[in-house]
Design an enzyme around this catalytic site. Sequence first.
Site, short mmCIF file in Angstrom:
data_model
loop_
_atom_site.label_atom_id
_atom_site.label_comp_id
_atom_site.label_asym_id
_atom_site.label_seq_id
_atom_site.Cartn_x
_atom_site.Cartn_y
_atom_site.Cartn_z
N THR A 145 0.80 -1.23 0.00
CA THR A 145 0.00 0.00 0.00
C THR A 145 0.83 1.27 0.00
OG1 THR A 145 -1.42 1.33 1.45
CG2 THR A 145 -0.14 -0.36 2.53
N GLU A 202 0.24 3.60 1.91
CA GLU A 202 0.39 4.02 3.31
C GLU A 202 1.80 3.73 3.82
OE1 GLU A 202 -1.67 5.41 5.95
OE2 GLU A 202 -2.63 6.19 4.15
N TYR A 216 -1.47 0.29 11.10
CA TYR A 216 -1.78 -0.40 9.84
C TYR A 216 -0.56 -0.40 8.93
CZ TYR A 216 -3.57 -0.83 5.02
OH TYR A 216 -3.75 -1.18 3.70
N LYS A 259 1.78 -3.44 7.49
CA LYS A 259 1.98 -3.64 6.04
C LYS A 259 3.47 -3.59 5.68
CE LYS A 259 -2.13 -4.12 3.98
NZ LYS A 259 -2.48 -5.25 3.12
#
Length: 351
Positions: free
Chosen positions: A130, A132, A154, A158
Amino acid sequence: MKKINKKKTLITGITGQDGAYLAKFLLDKGYEVYGGYRRLSTPNFWRLQYLGIFEKIKLIPMDLIDINSIYEAIKISQPDEIYHLGAQSFVGASFDVPQATAEITGLATTAFLETIRHINSKIKFYQASTSELYGDGAYSMLRENSPFRPSSPYAVAKLYAYWITRVYREAYGIFAVNGILFNHESPLRGLEFVTRKISNAVAKIYLGLEKELVLGNLDAKRDWGYAPEYVESMWLMLQQPEPDDFVIATNETHSVKEFVKEAFKCVSLNFQKYIKTNPRFKRKFEVNFLLGDYSKAKKRLNWEPKTKFSDLVKIMVNEDLNRWKKWQDGERFAFDAPFYPSEKNIINRSL
Ligand code: NAP
Ligand code: G4F
């Protein structure tokens, strides 16, 4: 006549936005599709029903915190390709449940790679990485080699999954790739994500079912693409001669406020009359800006986005409008919004 064996795939997160679109894409390509799903007290197959593919998928009970169920799912499906999309995927919730997020979104990836290594190292593996990962502070075009500074539990989870995928590729020669996908949206997006929260609220305001739209940070910018196009890139990554990591994005960034403005424009309303902000919808640690460069994907996968920002907003608002109109007329069909609790009733929600 020689029987042609269908390619088999195992998709985790089959009940989510990407899982549903990817399942449809792979069924259309002739794959036999297995989907890992977890038992919930109320079944959650509305996206698969919405796309008309529910009956075509072989469902396997599997929870990402249960390594045995992951092993079983791979043993049963004997896939050529695994698309690992399952995750606690909401950044806001990761501040509420950081440890569960670490296990579900991070650690579970190792269980897949270890099982592949032990039972069939030819299985190809896609990891849903991602944008992010880049976190806050990068106000420039982000590429495969840009530095990561995760800004949420999160993103940290990841980051672990991203690196363990690379480690297994290097150490064991497993065909394992990271798709570093920037935000991608659709009418099947979960209602807690900002784009769908907006499209759903605009539809309800237009029909007189709601009076206002309350959001957090309107200035945050995202590189928003259209989900059905993004799932194709996942498949393309697994069809390459060599495993590699790719950024998938649109090369455009827009603020939450621009999304709001564009959404109200679809129903000819002035957004300023309906929009409010409340700090309770602000992140504890915000990622203020994301913008991706998809040129490597264009060159190597021949992939590029087609749907422009304003069309994406239109698709989402029109679909929610149609659904609410039909619902008001008494039609019943697979649709999440009528069963979603009012955000006023959700306490301690750290978005
Ligand atoms: P999503 O709609 O939230 O779907 C997440 C899926 O994971 C759901 O099927 C969910 O099942 C499943 N899941 C969650 N916890 C699980 C558990 N403990 N065991 C088994 N399954 C579990 O997410 P999405 O938007 O489709 O995203 C797909 C993947 O791409 C995610 O890994 C996400 O982090 C990543 N990603 C998304 C974007 C984006 O913009 N959409 C961008 C980059 C990366 P339930 O239905 O039972 O909850
Ligand atoms: O829609 P969001 O919750 O998505 P976010 O945090 O960008 O994460 C999504 O995209 C990631 C890819 O970059 C995925 F990895 C992840 O799984 C997920 O799919 O928030 C977008 C922006 C944020 O800056 C947030 O602060 O919108 C801002 N925002 C403003 N008001 C809001 C709200 N976000 C939500 N969810 N709700 C609001 O009321």
